[in-house]
Design a protein around this motif. Structure first.
Motif, mmCIF file in Angstrom:
data_model
loop_
_atom_site.group_PDB
_atom_site.id
_atom_site.type_symbol
_atom_site.label_atom_id
_atom_site.label_comp_id
_atom_site.label_asym_id
_atom_site.label_seq_id
_atom_site.Cartn_x
_atom_site.Cartn_y
_atom_site.Cartn_z
ATOM 1 N N TRP A 1 13.413 17.710 -35.386
ATOM 2 C CA TRP A 1 13.876 16.442 -35.956
ATOM 3 C C TRP A 1 13.041 15.283 -35.419
ATOM 4 C CZ3 TRP A 1 16.515 16.335 -40.181
ATOM 5 C CH2 TRP A 1 17.431 17.347 -40.472
ATOM 6 N N LEU A 2 12.732 15.315 -34.123
ATOM 7 C CA LEU A 2 11.941 14.234 -33.534
ATOM 8 C C LEU A 2 10.518 14.221 -34.069
ATOM 9 C CD1 LEU A 2 13.245 14.319 -29.872
ATOM 10 C CD2 LEU A 2 13.697 12.576 -31.614
ATOM 11 N N ALA B 1 13.230 7.460 -40.115
ATOM 12 C CA ALA B 1 12.946 7.705 -38.700
ATOM 13 C C ALA B 1 14.231 7.657 -37.883
ATOM 14 C CB ALA B 1 11.938 6.683 -38.181
ATOM 15 N N ALA B 2 15.062 6.654 -38.151
ATOM 16 C CA ALA B 2 16.334 6.540 -37.423
ATOM 17 C C ALA B 2 17.253 7.711 -37.746
ATOM 18 C CB ALA B 2 17.007 5.216 -37.760
ATOM 19 N N GLU B 3 17.357 8.046 -39.023
ATOM 20 C CA GLU B 3 18.218 9.163 -39.440
ATOM 21 C C GLU B 3 17.813 10.458 -38.736
ATOM 22 O OE1 GLU B 3 18.612 11.954 -43.386
ATOM 23 O OE2 GLU B 3 18.489 9.784 -43.754
ATOM 24 N N LYS B 4 16.542 10.752 -38.724
ATOM 25 C CA LYS B 4 16.073 12.004 -38.130
ATOM 26 C C LYS B 4 16.227 11.996 -36.616
ATOM 27 C CE LYS B 4 13.229 12.660 -42.140
ATOM 28 N NZ LYS B 4 11.963 12.314 -42.752
ATOM 29 N N ALA B 5 16.056 10.842 -35.992
ATOM 30 C CA ALA B 5 16.274 10.750 -34.547
ATOM 31 C C ALA B 5 17.739 11.026 -34.212
ATOM 32 C CB ALA B 5 15.849 9.374 -34.037
ATOM 33 N N LEU B 6 18.648 10.471 -34.995
ATOM 34 C CA LEU B 6 20.078 10.716 -34.758
ATOM 35 C C LEU B 6 20.430 12.179 -34.991
ATOM 36 C CD1 LEU B 6 21.428 7.469 -36.410
ATOM 37 C CD2 LEU B 6 21.521 8.038 -33.961
ATOM 38 N N LYS B 7 19.786 12.785 -35.975
ATOM 39 C CA LYS B 7 20.020 14.217 -36.217
ATOM 40 C C LYS B 7 19.484 15.058 -35.060
ATOM 41 C CE LYS B 7 20.575 13.902 -41.191
ATOM 42 N NZ LYS B 7 20.130 14.296 -42.522
ATOM 43 N N ALA B 8 18.468 14.563 -34.362
ATOM 44 C CA ALA B 8 17.972 15.259 -33.174
ATOM 45 C C ALA B 8 19.042 15.286 -32.090
ATOM 46 C CB ALA B 8 16.706 14.581 -32.652
ATOM 47 N N VAL B 9 19.776 14.202 -31.944
ATOM 48 C CA VAL B 9 20.859 14.159 -30.958
ATOM 49 C C VAL B 9 21.935 15.167 -31.331
ATOM 50 C CG1 VAL B 9 22.703 12.733 -29.960
ATOM 51 C CG2 VAL B 9 20.423 11.759 -30.318
ATOM 52 N N HIS C 1 27.226 6.634 -39.824
ATOM 53 C CA HIS C 1 28.047 7.846 -39.771
ATOM 54 C C HIS C 1 27.445 8.853 -38.789
ATOM 55 C CE1 HIS C 1 30.548 11.199 -41.023
ATOM 56 N NE2 HIS C 1 29.463 11.887 -41.327
ATOM 57 N N LEU C 2 26.134 9.055 -38.859
ATOM 58 C CA LEU C 2 25.471 9.987 -37.946
ATOM 59 C C LEU C 2 25.644 9.537 -36.493
ATOM 60 C CD1 LEU C 2 22.222 10.607 -40.005
ATOM 61 C CD2 LEU C 2 24.116 12.220 -39.669
ATOM 62 N N ALA D 1 14.639 0.581 -36.492
ATOM 63 C CA ALA D 1 14.288 1.998 -36.366
ATOM 64 C C ALA D 1 13.756 2.299 -34.972
ATOM 65 C CB ALA D 1 13.249 2.388 -37.420
ATOM 66 N N ARG D 2 12.900 1.441 -34.479
ATOM 67 C CA ARG D 2 12.352 1.669 -33.137
ATOM 68 C C ARG D 2 13.448 1.614 -32.082
ATOM 69 N NH1 ARG D 2 7.785 -1.658 -31.346
ATOM 70 N NH2 ARG D 2 6.982 0.178 -30.297
ATOM 71 N N GLU D 3 14.409 0.737 -32.249
ATOM 72 C CA GLU D 3 15.521 0.660 -31.291
ATOM 73 C C GLU D 3 16.303 1.976 -31.284
ATOM 74 O OE1 GLU D 3 19.553 -1.963 -30.347
ATOM 75 O OE2 GLU D 3 18.149 -2.672 -31.871
ATOM 76 N N VAL D 4 16.573 2.511 -32.465
ATOM 77 C CA VAL D 4 17.306 3.777 -32.559
ATOM 78 C C VAL D 4 16.474 4.913 -31.971
ATOM 79 C CG1 VAL D 4 18.297 5.491 -34.136
ATOM 80 C CG2 VAL D 4 18.696 3.044 -34.544
ATOM 81 N N VAL D 5 15.227 5.032 -32.388
ATOM 82 C CA VAL D 5 14.374 6.134 -31.929
ATOM 83 C C VAL D 5 14.181 6.067 -30.415
ATOM 84 C CG1 VAL D 5 12.054 7.146 -32.038
ATOM 85 C CG2 VAL D 5 13.221 6.460 -34.142
ATOM 86 N N HIS D 6 13.893 4.900 -29.896
ATOM 87 C CA HIS D 6 13.664 4.778 -28.454
ATOM 88 C C HIS D 6 14.943 5.071 -27.672
ATOM 89 C CE1 HIS D 6 9.653 2.390 -28.594
ATOM 90 N NE2 HIS D 6 9.740 3.278 -29.558
ATOM 91 N N SER D 7 16.098 4.677 -28.189
ATOM 92 C CA SER D 7 17.373 4.980 -27.533
ATOM 93 C C SER D 7 17.636 6.476 -27.524
ATOM 94 C CB SER D 7 18.529 4.252 -28.226
ATOM 95 O OG SER D 7 18.399 2.860 -28.066
#
Length: 165
Positions: free
Chosen positions: A12-13, A44-52, A68-69, A118-124
């Motif tokens: 996902w990442l 990018a944000a969606e896929k990062a959240l799916k990685a979690v 929701h994710l 998106a960068r805030e979500v991915v970096h978090s």
């Protein structure tokens, strides 16, 4: 009987990084399609959240709703509550910019805001997972917008450089 195992969080990442790379490539272009930048920001944000979710053993749902994710991510993942707003803003860009019938064309200001979200979500997510992943936007954003936090302040190449207003 159990269902299929979720794809590993690394997969996902990798996809999230590809979306960041697509954004970087579009920002380098002579003509920037702001709708595409917004779409890839959401992706990018969606896929990062799916990685979690995958890292916690959950099968990520087929959903583009970043808020929701985020809500499905376990508290022990340690994602900050401040991601709720960026996730809510990004969600609409999964669909509304992909079809002409929706008649919404984001501008540079909206695109910069979505990239920042998106960068805030991915970096978090990376911090929560204890990972370091190169961000292809780092060198591009440094040259493209010195003040990325100030939406619309395109110091190097702004909308006017593309013949857009």
């Amino acid at each position: 009987m159990t269902g299929p195992a979720p794809p590993p969080s690394e997969a996902w990442l990798s996809k999230a990084r590809n979306d960041l790379l697509a954004i970087a490539n579009n920002l380098r272009a002579d003509e920037t399609p702001w709708d595409v930048v917004c779409f890839h920001s959401q992706q990018a944000a969606e896929k990062a959240l799916k990685a979690v979710l995958a890292a916690s053993g959950q099968m990520p749902p087929r959903s583009h709703d970043c808020a929701h994710l985020l809500g499905l991510c376990p508290p022990e993942a340690g994602l900050p509550a401040t991601l709720a707003q960026p996730c809510a803003e990004l969600t609409g860009y999964a669909v509304m910019v992909r079809y002409p019938a929706d008649l919404y064309e984001p501008d540079a200001e909206a695109a910069v805001r979505m990239v920042r979200n998106a960068r805030e979500v991915v970096h978090s997510v990376l911090a929560a997972l204890g990972l370091d992943l190169s961000d292809p936007l780092d060198p591009v954003l440094g040259a493209y917008a010195a003040n990325i936090g100030e939406c619309g302040d395109m110091t190097e190449r702004g909308p006017d450089a593309h013949g857009q207003t």
